[in-house]
Design an enzyme around this catalytic site. Sequence first.
Site, PDB file in Angstrom:
ATOM      1  N   SER A   1       0.858  -1.194   0.000  1.00 24.29           N
ATOM      2  CA  SER A   1       0.000   0.000   0.000  1.00 24.29           C
ATOM      3  C   SER A   1       0.886   1.233   0.000  1.00 24.29           C
ATOM      4  O   SER A   1       1.992   1.211   0.564  1.00 24.29           O
ATOM      5  CB  SER A   1      -0.886   0.022   1.253  1.00 24.29           C
TER       6      SER A   1
ATOM      7  N   TYR B   1      -1.616  -0.323  10.327  1.00 22.72           N
ATOM      8  CA  TYR B   1      -1.803  -0.776   8.938  1.00 22.72           C
ATOM      9  C   TYR B   1      -0.573  -0.402   8.103  1.00 22.72           C
ATOM     10  O   TYR B   1      -0.010  -1.241   7.389  1.00 22.72           O
ATOM     11  CB  TYR B   1      -3.072  -0.154   8.359  1.00 22.72           C
TER      12      TYR B   1
END
Length: 250
Positions: free
Chosen positions: A136, A149
């Site tokens: 990501s 995350y």
Amino acid sequence: MRISGRVALVTGASSGIGRASALRLADAGARLLLHGRDRDRLAALAERTGGIPLVGDLAGAGEADRLAAEALRLVEAVDIVVCNAGIGWAGPFEAMGAGDIERLVAVNLVAPMRLTRALLPGMLARACGYLMYVTSIAGRTGVAGEAVYAATKAGLDTFAESLRLEARGTGVGVGVFVPGVVATEFFARRGRPYERALPQPLPADRVADLLVDQIAAGGAERYAPGWLRLPVAVRATMPGLYRQLAAWFG
Ligand SMILES: NC(=O)c1ccc[n+]([C@@H]2O[C@H](COP(=O)([O-])OP(=O)(O)OC[C@H]3O[C@@H](n4cnc5c(N)ncnc54)[C@H](OP(=O)(O)O)[C@@H]3O)[C@@H](O)[C@H]2O)c1
């Protein structure tokens, strides 16, 4: 890497980027092992693609090893692995429960490592394979409200980069796919919808096209969209400016 006729295991194939990538891999002639938790969705996708559904919760200890063993029981070899299954969590770090931290680390980081450990030896023995990790942009820049995350994705990114160096010359390719914002259930599931005006979420189909092209090309990394390499370059070369901009734009 040639995709036609290869066996591809896609984790998180029941939804979003994983589902779209599985469909695209099937179009390209791959034989599919379709992993996820949602039995009904996997069964529908298996029917459509001719793939084999494999149900498992990667938050559980040893689940990735069990998934790999089940895959190798069903097929003679796994040629392509797309480590895509992942979860988010949004909010201030101090509000995050210990169990949430552990779940994110287990699903986003530990499970891909253990799946790799189980499937890499076969690839090395055949001198053929491709390991794809869906990371990501959060893992390359850091994001407020997504500290854990972002850390799991940064860890996965560095794991993949190191593995790629180790695998050099073996016939096994390793790549990372770095999405920005993609229109999937990810945001609803993490507990906070995507509310920015920009960047606009990309459709999962478009992202899957890029992901599967990367596997075919055997590339080391690809951003979706490509301009995301710009903030990463600014952060690396002008960190002071990057932090100012990040403070303004969030
Ligand atoms: N959407 C974005 O903007 C974006 C941006 C950057 C990176 N990513 C990354 O892209 C990947 C795919 O996300 P997505 O956007 O496609 O989200 P999604 O639609 O929510 O799909 C997530 C997939 O992961 C699976 N999964 C979640 N928890 C799992 C668990 N404990 N065990 C096994 N499988 C599990 C889900 O399976 P079930 O549905 O069967 O539970 C689902 O197939 C993730 O790694 C995510 O971090 C997404």
